[in-house]
Design a protein around this motif. Structure first.
Motif, PDB file in Angstrom:
ATOM      1  N   ASP A  61     -17.502  28.448  -2.105  1.00  0.00           N
ATOM      2  CA  ASP A  61     -18.274  29.696  -2.172  1.00  0.00           C
ATOM      3  C   ASP A  61     -18.747  29.920  -3.609  1.00  0.00           C
ATOM      4  O   ASP A  61     -18.550  29.087  -4.488  1.00  0.00           O
ATOM      5  CB  ASP A  61     -17.464  30.881  -1.627  1.00  0.00           C
ATOM      6  N   GLU A  62     -19.370  31.094  -3.858  1.00  0.00           N
ATOM      7  CA  GLU A  62     -19.940  31.352  -5.187  1.00  0.00           C
ATOM      8  C   GLU A  62     -18.863  31.455  -6.277  1.00  0.00           C
ATOM      9  O   GLU A  62     -19.151  31.315  -7.460  1.00  0.00           O
ATOM     10  CB  GLU A  62     -20.821  32.619  -5.167  1.00  0.00           C
ATOM     11  N   ASN A  63     -17.595  31.678  -5.871  1.00  0.00           N
ATOM     12  CA  ASN A  63     -16.503  31.734  -6.856  1.00  0.00           C
ATOM     13  C   ASN A  63     -15.795  30.379  -7.009  1.00  0.00           C
ATOM     14  O   ASN A  63     -14.690  30.324  -7.537  1.00  0.00           O
ATOM     15  CB  ASN A  63     -15.473  32.784  -6.439  1.00  0.00           C
ATOM     16  N   CYS A  64     -16.423  29.310  -6.503  1.00  0.00           N
ATOM     17  CA  CYS A  64     -15.880  27.944  -6.555  1.00  0.00           C
ATOM     18  C   CYS A  64     -14.551  27.817  -5.801  1.00  0.00           C
ATOM     19  O   CYS A  64     -13.721  26.962  -6.103  1.00  0.00           O
ATOM     20  CB  CYS A  64     -15.695  27.460  -7.996  1.00  0.00           C
ATOM     21  N   ARG A  65     -14.356  28.674  -4.823  1.00  0.00           N
ATOM     22  CA  ARG A  65     -13.154  28.574  -3.985  1.00  0.00           C
ATOM     23  C   ARG A  65     -13.493  27.704  -2.772  1.00  0.00           C
ATOM     24  O   ARG A  65     -14.570  27.844  -2.203  1.00  0.00           O
ATOM     25  CB  ARG A  65     -12.732  29.965  -3.517  1.00  0.00           C
ATOM     26  N   ASN A  66     -12.582  26.794  -2.421  1.00  0.00           N
ATOM     27  CA  ASN A  66     -12.817  25.925  -1.264  1.00  0.00           C
ATOM     28  C   ASN A  66     -12.762  26.755   0.021  1.00  0.00           C
ATOM     29  O   ASN A  66     -11.759  27.400   0.299  1.00  0.00           O
ATOM     30  CB  ASN A  66     -11.768  24.816  -1.207  1.00  0.00           C
ATOM     31  N   VAL A  67     -13.863  26.732   0.780  1.00  0.00           N
ATOM     32  CA  VAL A  67     -13.929  27.501   2.033  1.00  0.00           C
ATOM     33  C   VAL A  67     -14.209  26.594   3.231  1.00  0.00           C
ATOM     34  O   VAL A  67     -14.427  27.062   4.346  1.00  0.00           O
ATOM     35  CB  VAL A  67     -14.992  28.628   1.963  1.00  0.00           C
ATOM     36  N   GLY A  68     -14.216  25.276   2.985  1.00  0.00           N
ATOM     37  CA  GLY A  68     -14.461  24.363   4.095  1.00  0.00           C
ATOM     38  C   GLY A  68     -14.503  22.933   3.606  1.00  0.00           C
ATOM     39  O   GLY A  68     -14.325  22.655   2.418  1.00  0.00           O
ATOM     40  N   CYS A  69     -14.724  22.037   4.557  1.00  0.00           N
ATOM     41  CA  CYS A  69     -14.737  20.613   4.234  1.00  0.00           C
ATOM     42  C   CYS A  69     -15.626  19.882   5.224  1.00  0.00           C
ATOM     43  O   CYS A  69     -15.694  20.251   6.401  1.00  0.00           O
ATOM     44  CB  CYS A  69     -13.315  20.060   4.345  1.00  0.00           C
ATOM     45  N   ILE A  70     -16.289  18.844   4.744  1.00  0.00           N
ATOM     46  CA  ILE A  70     -17.013  17.927   5.634  1.00  0.00           C
ATOM     47  C   ILE A  70     -16.283  16.588   5.579  1.00  0.00           C
ATOM     48  O   ILE A  70     -16.089  16.021   4.502  1.00  0.00           O
ATOM     49  CB  ILE A  70     -18.477  17.775   5.218  1.00  0.00           C
ATOM     50  N   PHE A  71     -15.816  16.132   6.733  1.00  0.00           N
ATOM     51  CA  PHE A  71     -15.172  14.827   6.838  1.00  0.00           C
ATOM     52  C   PHE A  71     -16.169  13.848   7.424  1.00  0.00           C
ATOM     53  O   PHE A  71     -16.892  14.192   8.361  1.00  0.00           O
ATOM     54  CB  PHE A  71     -13.954  14.903   7.754  1.00  0.00           C
ATOM     55  N   GLN A  72     -16.192  12.628   6.888  1.00  0.00           N
ATOM     56  CA  GLN A  72     -17.114  11.617   7.383  1.00  0.00           C
ATOM     57  C   GLN A  72     -16.347  10.504   8.092  1.00  0.00           C
ATOM     58  O   GLN A  72     -15.156  10.330   7.871  1.00  0.00           O
ATOM     59  CB  GLN A  72     -17.906  11.052   6.212  1.00  0.00           C
ATOM     60  N   ASN A  73     -17.052   9.761   8.935  1.00  0.00           N
ATOM     61  CA  ASN A  73     -16.470   8.620   9.668  1.00  0.00           C
ATOM     62  C   ASN A  73     -15.245   9.016  10.479  1.00  0.00           C
ATOM     63  O   ASN A  73     -14.233   8.327  10.489  1.00  0.00           O
ATOM     64  CB  ASN A  73     -16.107   7.483   8.704  1.00  0.00           C
ATOM     65  N   VAL A  74     -15.340  10.150  11.141  1.00  0.00           N
ATOM     66  CA  VAL A  74     -14.233  10.624  11.974  1.00  0.00           C
ATOM     67  C   VAL A  74     -14.298   9.928  13.323  1.00  0.00           C
ATOM     68  O   VAL A  74     -15.371   9.785  13.911  1.00  0.00           O
ATOM     69  CB  VAL A  74     -14.341  12.159  12.183  1.00  0.00           C
ATOM     70  N   SER A  75     -13.161   9.465  13.812  1.00  0.00           N
ATOM     71  CA  SER A  75     -13.112   8.965  15.185  1.00  0.00           C
ATOM     72  C   SER A  75     -11.993   9.717  15.886  1.00  0.00           C
ATOM     73  O   SER A  75     -11.027  10.142  15.245  1.00  0.00           O
ATOM     74  CB  SER A  75     -12.860   7.463  15.216  1.00  0.00           C
ATOM     75  N   ILE A  76     -12.132   9.884  17.157  1.00  0.00           N
ATOM     76  CA  ILE A  76     -11.196  10.710  17.907  1.00  0.00           C
ATOM     77  C   ILE A  76     -10.135   9.835  18.549  1.00  0.00           C
ATOM     78  O   ILE A  76     -10.449   8.880  19.256  1.00  0.00           O
ATOM     79  CB  ILE A  76     -11.948  11.541  18.970  1.00  0.00           C
ATOM     80  N   GLY A  77      -8.888  10.138  18.278  1.00  0.00           N
ATOM     81  CA  GLY A  77      -7.780   9.391  18.870  1.00  0.00           C
ATOM     82  C   GLY A  77      -7.240  10.109  20.098  1.00  0.00           C
ATOM     83  O   GLY A  77      -7.801  11.102  20.552  1.00  0.00           O
ATOM     84  N   ILE A  78      -6.137   9.611  20.613  1.00  0.00           N
ATOM     85  CA  ILE A  78      -5.541  10.196  21.821  1.00  0.00           C
ATOM     86  C   ILE A  78      -4.635  11.371  21.438  1.00  0.00           C
ATOM     87  O   ILE A  78      -4.544  12.341  22.152  1.00  0.00           O
ATOM     88  CB  ILE A  78      -4.684   9.138  22.582  1.00  0.00           C
ATOM     89  N   GLU A  79      -3.980  11.235  20.275  1.00  0.00           N
ATOM     90  CA  GLU A  79      -3.050  12.281  19.850  1.00  0.00           C
ATOM     91  C   GLU A  79      -3.790  13.476  19.243  1.00  0.00           C
ATOM     92  O   GLU A  79      -4.919  13.343  18.788  1.00  0.00           O
ATOM     93  CB  GLU A  79      -2.124  11.737  18.759  1.00  0.00           C
ATOM     94  N   LYS A  80      -3.104  14.614  19.215  1.00  0.00           N
ATOM     95  CA  LYS A  80      -3.643  15.763  18.492  1.00  0.00           C
ATOM     96  C   LYS A  80      -3.629  15.445  17.002  1.00  0.00           C
ATOM     97  O   LYS A  80      -2.730  14.779  16.508  1.00  0.00           O
ATOM     98  CB  LYS A  80      -2.754  16.993  18.716  1.00  0.00           C
ATOM     99  N   ALA A  81      -4.638  15.914  16.297  1.00  0.00           N
ATOM    100  CA  ALA A  81      -4.685  15.734  14.845  1.00  0.00           C
ATOM    101  C   ALA A  81      -3.974  16.914  14.188  1.00  0.00           C
ATOM    102  O   ALA A  81      -3.968  18.022  14.732  1.00  0.00           O
ATOM    103  CB  ALA A  81      -6.129  15.662  14.376  1.00  0.00           C
TER     104      ALA A  81
END
Length: 153
Positions: A61-81
């Motif tokens: 955000d404008e105060n340089c606080r982390n408010v989210g993330c973009i993950f790349q190359n995600v693949s979905i497994g069988i287990e819960k993440a």
């Protein structure tokens, strides 16, 4: 359970969505009682056998606080993440937040591709064909429901 840290300092409204087949976007809100200097750090683990990884591409955000993330190359497994967000502040201990998520439940599907329409004026009919959307969590054909909206001009 007793959580170390100041009450109301853990993040709120955590949610993630998987889109464009292999991208995942997670967002979070600062705890309503978190000190102004609180910074949050997001970690995830696709399954128990895999390493826990920190976000590489934070959204700030404008105060340089982390408010989210973009993950790349995600693949979905069988287990819960497993997702974990902890925080740090000069002034006080920050409570952590964690959650297990079934990744296939948060995937936003792509639209069908290669849509073709062939109409026959003599027979007065049209054949519409398409390929099913690509999905992250399986290469098998799944049961897709399609809705076709036809507007006459």
């Amino acid at each position: 359970p007793v959580f170390a840290g100041m009450k109301g300092s853990a993040i709120e409204n955590f949610s993630c969505v998987i889109y464009n087949i292999f991208l995942m976007n997670c967002t979070l809100h600062a705890g309503r009682d978190a000190p102004a200097d609180t910074q949050y750090f997001l970690f995830w683990q696709k399954s128990r056998d895999e390493e826990e990884m920190e976000c590489e591409l934070y959204i700030q955000d404008e105060n340089c606080r982390n408010v989210g993330c973009i993950f790349q190359n995600v693949s979905i497994g069988i287990e819960k993440a497993y997702f974990l967000v902890n925080g740090s502040s000069k002034n006080s201990l920050i409570q952590f937040y964690d959650e297990y998520i079934d990744l296939y439940k948060i995937e936003k599907l792509m639209p069908p591709s290669n849509i073709t329409v062939n109409c026959d004026e003599i027979k007065n009919d049209c054949i519409i064909q398409w390929q099913r959307p690509q999905i992250s969590h399986s290469s098998k054909d799944m049961c897709f429901k399609y809705e076709i909206n036809i507007k006459y001009k």
